[in-house]
Scaffold this motif. Structure first.
Motif, PDB file in Angstrom:
ATOM      1  N   THR A 157      -9.078 -25.686  65.832  1.00 51.69           N
ATOM      2  CA  THR A 157      -9.455 -27.049  66.206  1.00 51.69           C
ATOM      3  C   THR A 157     -10.969 -27.246  66.135  1.00 51.69           C
ATOM      4  OG1 THR A 157      -7.534 -27.221  67.680  1.00 51.69           O
ATOM      5  CG2 THR A 157      -9.342 -28.788  68.026  1.00 51.69           C
ATOM      6  N   ALA A 158     -11.722 -26.278  66.662  1.00 55.28           N
ATOM      7  CA  ALA A 158     -13.190 -26.382  66.644  1.00 55.28           C
ATOM      8  C   ALA A 158     -13.719 -26.430  65.215  1.00 55.28           C
ATOM      9  CB  ALA A 158     -13.795 -25.192  67.399  1.00 55.28           C
ATOM     10  N   HIS A 159     -13.220 -25.542  64.352  1.00 58.85           N
ATOM     11  CA  HIS A 159     -13.674 -25.525  62.960  1.00 58.85           C
ATOM     12  C   HIS A 159     -13.314 -26.828  62.242  1.00 58.85           C
ATOM     13  CE1 HIS A 159     -15.316 -21.552  62.591  1.00 58.85           C
ATOM     14  NE2 HIS A 159     -14.224 -20.969  63.041  1.00 58.85           N
ATOM     15  N   THR A 160     -12.100 -27.306  62.463  1.00 61.01           N
ATOM     16  CA  THR A 160     -11.624 -28.485  61.739  1.00 61.01           C
ATOM     17  C   THR A 160     -12.367 -29.744  62.159  1.00 61.01           C
ATOM     18  OG1 THR A 160      -9.426 -27.468  61.590  1.00 61.01           O
ATOM     19  CG2 THR A 160      -9.579 -29.824  61.129  1.00 61.01           C
ATOM     20  N   VAL A 161     -12.655 -29.880  63.450  1.00 61.49           N
ATOM     21  CA  VAL A 161     -13.379 -31.061  63.952  1.00 61.49           C
ATOM     22  C   VAL A 161     -14.731 -31.191  63.264  1.00 61.49           C
ATOM     23  CG1 VAL A 161     -14.582 -31.994  65.960  1.00 61.49           C
ATOM     24  CG2 VAL A 161     -12.218 -31.216  66.176  1.00 61.49           C
ATOM     25  N   PHE A 162     -15.453 -30.082  63.112  1.00 63.41           N
ATOM     26  CA  PHE A 162     -16.769 -30.141  62.473  1.00 63.41           C
ATOM     27  C   PHE A 162     -16.662 -30.154  60.946  1.00 63.41           C
ATOM     28  CE2 PHE A 162     -17.971 -28.709  66.688  1.00 63.41           C
ATOM     29  CZ  PHE A 162     -19.143 -29.426  66.911  1.00 63.41           C
ATOM     30  N   LEU A 163     -15.564 -29.643  60.412  1.00 57.74           N
ATOM     31  CA  LEU A 163     -15.393 -29.649  58.957  1.00 57.74           C
ATOM     32  C   LEU A 163     -15.175 -31.053  58.423  1.00 57.74           C
ATOM     33  CD1 LEU A 163     -15.089 -28.080  56.299  1.00 57.74           C
ATOM     34  CD2 LEU A 163     -12.660 -27.797  56.839  1.00 57.74           C
ATOM     35  N   VAL A 164     -14.396 -31.875  59.125  1.00 60.75           N
ATOM     36  CA  VAL A 164     -14.110 -33.223  58.634  1.00 60.75           C
ATOM     37  C   VAL A 164     -15.347 -34.125  58.680  1.00 60.75           C
ATOM     38  CG1 VAL A 164     -11.663 -33.117  59.234  1.00 60.75           C
ATOM     39  CG2 VAL A 164     -13.302 -33.978  60.914  1.00 60.75           C
ATOM     40  N   ARG A 165     -16.397 -33.690  59.382  1.00 63.01           N
ATOM     41  CA  ARG A 165     -17.645 -34.460  59.422  1.00 63.01           C
ATOM     42  C   ARG A 165     -18.550 -34.158  58.240  1.00 63.01           C
ATOM     43  NH1 ARG A 165     -19.679 -34.364  65.756  1.00 63.01           N
ATOM     44  NH2 ARG A 165     -17.786 -35.249  66.686  1.00 63.01           N
ATOM     45  N   VAL A 166     -18.235 -33.123  57.487  1.00 65.47           N
ATOM     46  CA  VAL A 166     -19.060 -32.735  56.346  1.00 65.47           C
ATOM     47  C   VAL A 166     -18.934 -33.776  55.234  1.00 65.47           C
ATOM     48  CG1 VAL A 166     -19.347 -31.021  54.505  1.00 65.47           C
ATOM     49  CG2 VAL A 166     -18.973 -30.276  56.864  1.00 65.47           C
ATOM     50  N   ILE A 167     -20.057 -34.156  54.652  1.00 68.71           N
ATOM     51  CA  ILE A 167     -20.074 -35.127  53.562  1.00 68.71           C
ATOM     52  C   ILE A 167     -19.945 -34.394  52.225  1.00 68.71           C
ATOM     53  CG2 ILE A 167     -21.430 -36.887  52.366  1.00 68.71           C
ATOM     54  CD1 ILE A 167     -22.759 -37.518  55.039  1.00 68.71           C
ATOM     55  N   ILE A 168     -18.909 -34.755  51.483  1.00 65.68           N
ATOM     56  CA  ILE A 168     -18.665 -34.145  50.170  1.00 65.68           C
ATOM     57  C   ILE A 168     -19.317 -34.995  49.104  1.00 65.68           C
ATOM     58  CG2 ILE A 168     -16.916 -33.362  48.534  1.00 65.68           C
ATOM     59  CD1 ILE A 168     -16.909 -31.835  51.163  1.00 65.68           C
ATOM     60  N   CYS A 169     -20.235 -34.419  48.320  1.00 67.60           N
ATOM     61  CA  CYS A 169     -20.896 -35.202  47.283  1.00 67.60           C
ATOM     62  C   CYS A 169     -20.978 -34.445  45.957  1.00 67.60           C
ATOM     63  CB  CYS A 169     -22.301 -35.607  47.724  1.00 67.60           C
ATOM     64  SG  CYS A 169     -23.423 -34.221  47.918  1.00 67.60           S
ATOM     65  N   LEU A 184     -15.195 -24.787  50.892  1.00 67.97           N
ATOM     66  CA  LEU A 184     -15.308 -26.219  51.173  1.00 67.97           C
ATOM     67  C   LEU A 184     -16.741 -26.612  51.488  1.00 67.97           C
ATOM     68  CD1 LEU A 184     -12.086 -26.821  53.304  1.00 67.97           C
ATOM     69  CD2 LEU A 184     -12.637 -27.929  51.138  1.00 67.97           C
ATOM     70  N   LEU A 185     -17.446 -25.758  52.211  1.00 68.96           N
ATOM     71  CA  LEU A 185     -18.848 -26.052  52.535  1.00 68.96           C
ATOM     72  C   LEU A 185     -19.729 -26.042  51.300  1.00 68.96           C
ATOM     73  CD1 LEU A 185     -19.383 -24.038  55.862  1.00 68.96           C
ATOM     74  CD2 LEU A 185     -18.782 -26.452  55.566  1.00 68.96           C
ATOM     75  N   GLU A 186     -19.313 -25.328  50.261  1.00 71.69           N
ATOM     76  CA  GLU A 186     -20.074 -25.308  49.012  1.00 71.69           C
ATOM     77  C   GLU A 186     -20.125 -26.688  48.359  1.00 71.69           C
ATOM     78  OE1 GLU A 186     -21.637 -22.801  47.087  1.00 71.69           O
ATOM     79  OE2 GLU A 186     -21.646 -21.694  48.974  1.00 71.69           O
ATOM     80  N   LEU A 187     -19.172 -27.552  48.689  1.00 72.46           N
ATOM     81  CA  LEU A 187     -19.115 -28.890  48.091  1.00 72.46           C
ATOM     82  C   LEU A 187     -19.933 -29.919  48.865  1.00 72.46           C
ATOM     83  CD1 LEU A 187     -15.267 -29.069  47.306  1.00 72.46           C
ATOM     84  CD2 LEU A 187     -17.113 -28.159  45.888  1.00 72.46           C
ATOM     85  N   SER A 188     -20.554 -29.509  49.944  1.00 76.30           N
ATOM     86  CA  SER A 188     -21.252 -30.451  50.814  1.00 76.30           C
ATOM     87  C   SER A 188     -22.683 -30.700  50.345  1.00 76.30           C
ATOM     88  CB  SER A 188     -21.274 -29.905  52.239  1.00 76.30           C
ATOM     89  OG  SER A 188     -22.103 -30.698  53.062  1.00 76.30           O
ATOM     90  N   CYS A 189     -23.130 -31.940  50.554  1.00 71.73           N
ATOM     91  CA  CYS A 189     -24.531 -32.253  50.318  1.00 71.73           C
ATOM     92  C   CYS A 189     -25.229 -32.569  51.642  1.00 71.73           C
ATOM     93  CB  CYS A 189     -24.677 -33.434  49.356  1.00 71.73           C
ATOM     94  SG  CYS A 189     -23.997 -34.965  49.990  1.00 71.73           S
ATOM     95  N   SER A 190     -24.474 -32.493  52.739  1.00 69.25           N
ATOM     96  CA  SER A 190     -25.068 -32.660  54.063  1.00 69.25           C
ATOM     97  C   SER A 190     -25.303 -31.276  54.669  1.00 69.25           C
ATOM     98  CB  SER A 190     -24.134 -33.481  54.968  1.00 69.25           C
ATOM     99  OG  SER A 190     -22.879 -32.830  55.105  1.00 69.25           O
ATOM    100  N   SER A 191     -25.978 -31.249  55.785  1.00 68.60           N
ATOM    101  CA  SER A 191     -26.277 -29.974  56.447  1.00 68.60           C
ATOM    102  C   SER A 191     -24.992 -29.325  56.955  1.00 68.60           C
ATOM    103  CB  SER A 191     -27.234 -30.204  57.614  1.00 68.60           C
ATOM    104  OG  SER A 191     -27.424 -29.003  58.331  1.00 68.60           O
ATOM    105  N   THR A 192     -24.866 -28.032  56.652  1.00 69.40           N
ATOM    106  CA  THR A 192     -23.704 -27.267  57.120  1.00 69.40           C
ATOM    107  C   THR A 192     -24.138 -26.213  58.141  1.00 69.40           C
ATOM    108  OG1 THR A 192     -23.922 -25.703  55.277  1.00 69.40           O
ATOM    109  CG2 THR A 192     -22.469 -27.611  54.952  1.00 69.40           C
ATOM    110  N   PHE A 193     -25.314 -26.403  58.714  1.00 67.84           N
ATOM    111  CA  PHE A 193     -25.860 -25.409  59.649  1.00 67.84           C
ATOM    112  C   PHE A 193     -24.924 -25.205  60.839  1.00 67.84           C
ATOM    113  CE2 PHE A 193     -28.396 -24.442  63.452  1.00 67.84           C
ATOM    114  CZ  PHE A 193     -28.923 -23.215  63.063  1.00 67.84           C
TER     115      PHE A 193
END
Length: 314
Positions: A157-169, A184-193
């Motif tokens: 649940t914790a991982h998924t809640v923050f994953l759906v906030r990632v912006i895919i660009c 999945l984080l490799e596809l993000s153009c927003s901060s994944t820190f």
């Protein structure tokens, strides 16, 4: 570059294990066979424990829970991977991708803690056999299993809640055979820190804490085994633990290699290989390692077959 967040992205393309067309069909049949063995082995173990009264003990209650986790984890991953071998583009819708990641994470974390609980069970059985049935009562097993599933659901649940906030660009091609976190984080153009800190924190706890429990349990187990006078008794005690150590080493080694490092350092190619071990190979091996080599299971299986033959004759 145009941003594509989770409200726009319709789906992803799973890259799979390999692009080599000559390997697609052989790999399909290999992993199909592995999946069938996994499902039959784990579901067969659950049914055998359910209908065999002599297996209604704490050790086998925990084994049935492990078999359930392994069967579910394999079912979450393998069927979609098999599709990738026989289709040109294996498209997975965004909601299905997130759901696959959620359940994969829940069952993977659950397996980590279930292995630790099983190691503790062996410690109690070998170190203090006279109090085993009291220490590992049915109620205690239920609470332990509930804690295992609770840790899995909490982490997922914790991982998924923050994953759906990632912006895919970036391109919607996932360089993996299933929807895992780092690809999945490799596809993000927003901060994944935050995602990476969360991944390292939860991975450290869900891998290191069970590993410490397992190592501590086996240290005490080895000490107890060395105190046994007869060589036969020492061999019998150690035989119940040797295979478990091997499976634990494969599972925790591959998960630690995949998750206990930042995504910028890890290689997705190496990650695929390690992922195959803990998502596909280990669930297939567990029924063999923990149960099919066990004399009690063999006796229970023969008795169940005799009962079935008698019922068929009547």
């Amino acid at each position: 570059m145009e941003e594509l967040n989770n409200t726009v992205v319709g789906g992803f393309i799973l890259f799979g294990l390999t692009e080599n067309p000559e390997l697609q069909l052989p790999l399909f049949f290999i992993f199909l066979g592995v999946y069938l063995v996994t499902v039959v082995g784990n579901m067969g173990m659950i049914i055998l424990i359910l209908f065999s009264s002599q297996l209604h003990t704490p050790m086998y209650y925990l084994l049935s829970s492990l078999s359930f986790i392994d069967c579910c984890q394999s079912t979450v991953i393998t069927p979609k991977m098999l599709v990738n071998f026989i289709t040109e583009k294996n498209v997975i819708p965004y909601p299905e991708c997130i759901a696959q990641f959620y359940f994969f994470c829940a069952f993977a974390v659950g397996e980590c803690h279930m292995l630790a609980v099983m190691a503790y069970d062996r410690y109690v059985a070998i170190s203090n056999p006279l109090r085993y049935n009291v220490t590992m009562s049915f109620q205690v097993c239920v609470w332990m299993a509930a804690g295992v599933y609770g840790m899995g659901l909490l982490s997922a649940t914790a991982h998924t809640v923050f994953l759906v906030r990632v912006i895919i660009c970036k391109a919607n091609i996932i360089n993996h055979y299933f929807c895992d976190l780092f690809p999945l984080l490799e596809l993000s153009c927003s901060s994944t820190f935050i995602n990476e800190v969360l991944a390292l924190s939860f991975s450290a706890f869900n891998i290191i804490a069970p590993a410490v429990t397992i190592i501590s349990s086996y240290i005490f187990i080895i000490v107890s085994i060395l105190r046994i006078q007869s060589a036969g008794g020492r061999y019998k005690a150690f035989s119940t633990c040797g295979s478990h150590i091997l499976a634990v080493a494969v599972f925790f080694g591959s998960t630690a290699f995949m998750y206990l490092q930042p995504s910028s350092v890890s290689s997705l190619g190496q990650g695929k290989l390690s992922s195959v071990f803990y998502t596909i190979v280990v669930p297939m091996l567990n029924p063999i390692i923990y149960s099919l080599r066990n004399k009690d299971v063999k006796v229970a299986f023969k008795r169940l077959l005799k009962k079935m033959f008698r019922l068929n004759k009547e």
